[in-house]
Design a protein around this motif. Structure first.
Motif, mmCIF file in Angstrom:
data_model
loop_
_atom_site.group_PDB
_atom_site.id
_atom_site.type_symbol
_atom_site.label_atom_id
_atom_site.label_comp_id
_atom_site.label_asym_id
_atom_site.label_seq_id
_atom_site.Cartn_x
_atom_site.Cartn_y
_atom_site.Cartn_z
ATOM 1 N N ILE A 1 0.825 -1.209 0.000
ATOM 2 C CA ILE A 1 0.000 0.000 0.000
ATOM 3 C C ILE A 1 0.857 1.256 0.000
ATOM 4 O O ILE A 1 0.627 2.198 -0.779
ATOM 5 C CB ILE A 1 -0.947 -0.014 1.217
ATOM 6 N N VAL A 2 1.870 1.288 0.858
ATOM 7 C CA VAL A 2 2.739 2.471 0.945
ATOM 8 C C VAL A 2 3.498 2.680 -0.361
ATOM 9 O O VAL A 2 3.659 3.823 -0.823
ATOM 10 C CB VAL A 2 3.713 2.324 2.133
ATOM 11 N N ASP A 3 3.949 1.598 -0.979
ATOM 12 C CA ASP A 3 4.669 1.713 -2.247
ATOM 13 C C ASP A 3 3.779 2.306 -3.339
ATOM 14 O O ASP A 3 4.228 3.140 -4.130
ATOM 15 C CB ASP A 3 5.176 0.333 -2.672
ATOM 16 N N ARG A 4 2.529 1.902 -3.372
ATOM 17 C CA ARG A 4 1.603 2.441 -4.372
ATOM 18 C C ARG A 4 1.326 3.910 -4.122
ATOM 19 O O ARG A 4 1.202 4.708 -5.068
ATOM 20 C CB ARG A 4 0.316 1.630 -4.370
ATOM 21 N N ILE A 5 1.216 4.289 -2.850
ATOM 22 C CA ILE A 5 1.024 5.706 -2.525
ATOM 23 C C ILE A 5 2.227 6.511 -2.982
ATOM 24 O O ILE A 5 2.088 7.591 -3.578
ATOM 25 C CB ILE A 5 0.796 5.880 -1.010
ATOM 26 N N ALA A 6 3.430 6.003 -2.709
ATOM 27 C CA ALA A 6 4.655 6.697 -3.126
ATOM 28 C C ALA A 6 4.700 6.861 -4.640
ATOM 29 O O ALA A 6 5.055 7.933 -5.155
ATOM 30 C CB ALA A 6 5.883 5.930 -2.635
ATOM 31 N N GLN B 1 2.199 7.029 -6.769
ATOM 32 C CA GLN B 1 1.232 8.035 -7.189
ATOM 33 C C GLN B 1 1.718 9.443 -6.858
ATOM 34 O O GLN B 1 1.563 10.378 -7.652
ATOM 35 C CB GLN B 1 -0.122 7.780 -6.529
ATOM 36 N N LEU B 2 2.315 9.600 -5.690
ATOM 37 C CA LEU B 2 2.815 10.908 -5.303
ATOM 38 C C LEU B 2 3.919 11.380 -6.242
ATOM 39 O O LEU B 2 3.996 12.572 -6.578
ATOM 40 C CB LEU B 2 3.324 10.871 -3.860
ATOM 41 N N TRP C 1 7.619 8.869 1.536
ATOM 42 C CA TRP C 1 6.792 7.664 1.419
ATOM 43 C C TRP C 1 7.588 6.513 0.820
ATOM 44 O O TRP C 1 7.440 5.359 1.213
ATOM 45 C CB TRP C 1 5.553 7.949 0.559
ATOM 46 N N SER D 1 8.450 2.853 2.372
ATOM 47 C CA SER D 1 8.235 1.603 1.644
ATOM 48 C C SER D 1 9.471 0.719 1.679
ATOM 49 O O SER D 1 9.374 -0.497 1.885
ATOM 50 C CB SER D 1 7.840 1.899 0.195
ATOM 51 N N ALA E 1 6.928 12.599 -1.641
ATOM 52 C CA ALA E 1 6.915 11.289 -2.297
ATOM 53 C C ALA E 1 8.117 10.461 -1.869
ATOM 54 O O ALA E 1 8.003 9.237 -1.651
ATOM 55 C CB ALA E 1 6.912 11.468 -3.814
#
Length: 213
Positions: free
Chosen positions: A151-156, A158-159, A175, A179, A172
């Protein structure tokens, strides 16, 4: 006729690959730290990160990650096939799910964990016995950290796509660092899970090799 297959060679390969992933996580994490410490506008200058070519580093890391995923899933499927020999009636999903379950969006956040738990129970001496207190702690801890990392990797990611200012890139990057940290913890726990499950199956198949802790 169902037959047992030795998972030890695959397990050793998975452990080596996971160790390699940890090394790259540390390297890429240090690159991010150097990027955060750099002056605005110099983040992508290779000289700022000690002359490391970012594209080469990320390409090598991705190649290693891909190899780890492939070998891990092959190992996982082999253990699931072995579980079929000992406790077929206790397996909630067919062996094919040990491969396909990883590739179903969203559902891959829980399907492989359920299969792993079924494999664990089939691999112990008494498959039908109730789970002992704390017995699944290692397996569940690994899975929880892996999901958090995903989840954290996907947020990073996107950022990074949305970032247009130095401040946004820094956010970014923070995050991304989180990750990498989670990925290191997940890899360490995965190594322990691989060793433990492999040893459990070896012990059960031979009746004389103690399971590794």
């Amino acid at each position: 006729m169902l037959t047992l297959k030795n998972p030890n060679g695959l397990a050793k390969a998975v452990v080596v690959l996971l160790a390699g992933d940890i090394v790259f996580d540390v390297l890429l994490g240090l690159i991010d730290v150097r990027g955060l410490a750099a002056e605005n506008g110099t983040y992508f200058d290779p000289a700022v990160i000690g002359g490391v070519d970012l594209y080469v580093a990320y390409s090598m890391a991705f190649t290693l990650w891909f190899a780890t995923a492939v070998v891990f899933i092959i190992w996982f499927h082999r253990l699931r096939k072995n579980a079929e020999v000992w406790a077929r009636d206790l397996q909630g999903r067919t062996p094919g799910w040990a491969i396909g379950g990883w590739f179903i969006p969203v559902a891959n956040l829980w399907i492989p964990q359920g299969i792993a738990a079924d494999i664990w129970r089939a691999s112990r001496w008494e498959p039908s016995a109730a789970d002992a207190k704390g017995e699944m702690t290692l397996l569940n801890s690994w899975w929880a950290v892996w999901v958090a990392d995903t989840i954290v990797d996907r947020i990073a990611s996107q950022l990074y796509k949305w970032a247009e200012t130095p401040e946004a890139y820094d956010t970014a990057t923070l995050w991304s660092l989180a990750s990498y940290g989670l990925d290191i913890v997940a890899a360490v726990l995965a190594i322990r899970v691989v060793r433990r499950l492999t040893s459990m199956q070896t012990a059960k198949a031979t009746g004389m090799i103690p399971a590794a802790q």
